[in-house]
Design a protein around this motif. Structure first.
Motif, mmCIF file in Angstrom:
data_model
loop_
_atom_site.group_PDB
_atom_site.id
_atom_site.type_symbol
_atom_site.label_atom_id
_atom_site.label_comp_id
_atom_site.label_asym_id
_atom_site.label_seq_id
_atom_site.Cartn_x
_atom_site.Cartn_y
_atom_site.Cartn_z
ATOM 1 N N THR A 144 50.767 -57.068 88.412
ATOM 2 C CA THR A 144 50.716 -56.265 89.576
ATOM 3 C C THR A 144 51.386 -57.142 90.740
ATOM 4 N N TYR A 145 52.613 -56.571 91.105
ATOM 5 C CA TYR A 145 53.546 -57.360 92.078
ATOM 6 C C TYR A 145 53.211 -57.100 93.230
ATOM 7 N N LEU A 146 52.133 -57.449 93.957
ATOM 8 C CA LEU A 146 51.864 -57.407 95.355
ATOM 9 C C LEU A 146 51.534 -58.735 96.040
ATOM 10 N N HIS A 147 52.338 -59.003 97.174
ATOM 11 C CA HIS A 147 52.268 -60.135 97.838
ATOM 12 C C HIS A 147 51.993 -60.275 99.265
ATOM 13 N N TRP A 148 51.618 -60.921 99.860
ATOM 14 C CA TRP A 148 50.961 -61.133 101.490
ATOM 15 C C TRP A 148 51.964 -62.280 102.106
#
Lengths: 112, 118
Positions: A36-40
């Motif tokens: 899951t390519y979710l970044h902050w």
């Protein structure tokens, strides 16, 4: 395009407090490879964005453990505990699962 | 340490083009994709496109096809972005970024402010 919706837009906080920022996507961010390519990111005033968390929950090098990320599918959260002055700025989420990669609209963390 | 050093601010006339640079150091330039990101004044971030320096392969946000051209010079570890047929809508800060192993943008340049005005 995947729509990334961040809430709240503005988040007043007291130093030492704890806050959560939500990021919701218009479709699942689970890639065909299982990741899951979710970044902050945090963008401090007058600076470039800086990576805090990659792939949902992994802290980038040098990021303090006061920052934590969680979530799955379409619903993600960034939590900041014991807020310090250097944490103030605008937080963005980014998805890089589906082209074109898209950012959330941003959440401004500011002092109460 | 990884650094991305971008060229200076640009003031350009409507209808003209502008080319900006992003010089990489501290890592093997040809091993990582380079992305470009637009930030209009006071607004969020938009991904423009990416280039793989080793092969020159590119991927673009459809919105920026025909607007942005991405190239690299491997001999100087420099990535370039050219924006054409500029309008006031192109006035913004443009960042180059390195893509890490998780398609995240792990290092960013300092940004280039482009102002389109007659």
């Amino acid at each position: 395009d995947v729509l990334m919706t961040q809430t709240p837009v503005s988040l007043p906080v007291s130093l030492g407090g704890q806050v959560s920022i939500s990021c919701r996507s218009s479709q699942s961010l689970v890639h065909s490879d299982g990741n899951t390519y979710l970044h902050w990111y945090l963008q401090k005033p007058g600076q470039s964005p800086q990576l805090l968390i990659y792939r949902v929950s992994n802290r980038f090098s040098g990021v303090p453990d006061r920052f934590s990320g969680s979530g799955s599918g379409t619903d993600f959260t960034l939590k900041i505990s014991r807020v310090e002055p250097e944490d103030l700025g605008v937080y963005y989420c980014l998805q890089s699962t589906h082209f074109p990669w898209t950012f959330g609209g941003g959440t401004k963390l500011e002092l109460k | 340490q990884v650094k991305l050093l971008q060229s200076g601010a640009a003031l350009v006339k409507p209808g003209a083009s502008v080319k900006m640079s992003c010089k990489a150091s501290g890592y093997t330039f040809t091993d990582y994709w380079v992305s470009w990101v637009k930030q209009s004044h006071g607004k969020s971030l938009e991904w423009i496109g990416e280039i793989y320096p080793n092969s020159g392969a590119t991927n673009f946000n459809e919105k920026f096809k025909g607007k942005a051209t991405l190239t690299v010079d491997k001999s100087t570890s420099t990535a370039y972005m050219e924006l054409s047929r500029l309008t006031s809508e192109d006035s913004a800060i443009y960042y180059c970024t390195r893509e890490g192993g998780s398609s995240d943008f792990d290092y960013w340049g300092q940004g280039v402010m482009v102002t389109v005005s007659s």
